[in-house]
Design an enzyme around this catalytic site. Sequence first.
Site, PDB file in Angstrom:
ATOM      1  N   TYR A  74      -0.161 -22.983 -31.444  1.00 35.01           N
ATOM      2  CA  TYR A  74      -1.359 -22.914 -30.594  1.00 35.01           C
ATOM      3  C   TYR A  74      -2.472 -23.816 -31.140  1.00 35.01           C
ATOM      4  O   TYR A  74      -3.096 -24.579 -30.395  1.00 35.01           O
ATOM      5  CB  TYR A  74      -1.822 -21.454 -30.554  1.00 35.01           C
ATOM      6  N   ILE A  95     -12.411 -14.099 -26.678  1.00 31.78           N
ATOM      7  CA  ILE A  95     -12.879 -13.704 -25.346  1.00 31.78           C
ATOM      8  C   ILE A  95     -11.977 -12.584 -24.834  1.00 31.78           C
ATOM      9  O   ILE A  95     -10.752 -12.653 -24.977  1.00 31.78           O
ATOM     10  CB  ILE A  95     -12.825 -14.911 -24.364  1.00 31.78           C
ATOM     11  N   SER A 141     -10.005 -24.444 -28.039  1.00 30.98           N
ATOM     12  CA  SER A 141     -10.227 -23.191 -28.763  1.00 30.98           C
ATOM     13  C   SER A 141     -10.883 -23.523 -30.094  1.00 30.98           C
ATOM     14  O   SER A 141     -10.742 -24.644 -30.592  1.00 30.98           O
ATOM     15  CB  SER A 141      -8.885 -22.494 -29.018  1.00 30.98           C
ATOM     16  N   LYS A 176      -4.331 -27.040 -29.346  1.00 31.46           N
ATOM     17  CA  LYS A 176      -5.774 -27.079 -29.050  1.00 31.46           C
ATOM     18  C   LYS A 176      -6.470 -28.212 -29.788  1.00 31.46           C
ATOM     19  O   LYS A 176      -7.457 -28.780 -29.314  1.00 31.46           O
ATOM     20  CB  LYS A 176      -6.407 -25.727 -29.366  1.00 31.46           C
ATOM     21  N   SER A 226      -5.576 -17.581 -11.900  1.00 25.60           N
ATOM     22  CA  SER A 226      -5.263 -16.298 -11.271  1.00 25.60           C
ATOM     23  C   SER A 226      -5.938 -15.137 -11.993  1.00 25.60           C
ATOM     24  O   SER A 226      -6.141 -14.074 -11.444  1.00 25.60           O
ATOM     25  CB  SER A 226      -3.744 -16.093 -11.248  1.00 25.60           C
TER      26      SER A 226
END
Length: 246
Positions: A154, A187, A140, A158, A11
């Site tokens: 996180y 990013i 990542s 990853k 989205s």
Amino acid sequence: MKPIALVTGSSRGIGRAIALRLAEDGYPIAVNYPPIEEEPTQVVEEIKAKGVECKAFVADVSDSEQVSAMFKAIKEHFGQPVGVLVNNAGITRDTLLMRLKESDWDMVLGINLKGTYLCTKAAIRDMLKTGWGRVISVSSVVGTVIGNPGQTNYAASKAGVKGFTMSLANEVGQKGVTVNAVAPGFIETEMTAKLPEEVKNRMLEATALKRFGKPEDIAEVVAFLASEKAGYITGQLIVVDGGLSV
Ligand code: NAP
């Protein structure tokens, strides 16, 4: 007809850019979004404007029943199964380990890693039957090349995606299915916009190219990995970080 491409969490952000880029290459696109959000009609219209079929499918990627229902609905709508799966949906819940709640560990691992497992498992049988498929997961640099304080959950998720990718590549390679991961650096998306200025400045300083990446930088590499030209690449983690990790 080109294979159907499903991009989870498309989205906005990197997922949106990947979906738009794959549409340029002519893939019919299945956009995925989680139940808490409104249907991303604008993204769907932007993709359709590129001349391909596109529809949005709701599913929380960490919920096996919702994932199964999404894959069934995609097959019914397009008349063929997913050929290119991009596991992009991901979240952060950053804090130091001493303060990290079990619920935030479970949520990050659930969406980032279990979501990758559930969607890939739902896609792989048809890919093996067809004798062609592409699984591309967004990992990542954090967790695979570098560590980052405040991101133990996180980073673990990853790193898990990298291990999953290498192992599955060995399981399905002989059936014409490639399995790869892309490891972005910093990013510019809503995910990174919320970080403190001091953290952003530190990241910028550490990045060799002295600029942050754009979602399109990741989308370009995903499009290459999906293409026939990347047919001899599998089990790899491709770092796209502007030199953050060097
Ligand atoms: P983002 O802007 O926060 O977008 C995340 C996307 O995932 C959104 O579309 C979101 O949907 C969707 N999503 C969240 N939970 C979901 C769920 N349970 N089921 C389905 N979709 C879900 O993040 P981003 O920066 O584009 O990140 C995309 C991927 O790149 C993530 O896997 C992230 O870890 C990875 N990555 C990003 C960076 C970076 O610097 N940005 C660096 C390395 C890796 P809603 O918008 O509807 O909530």
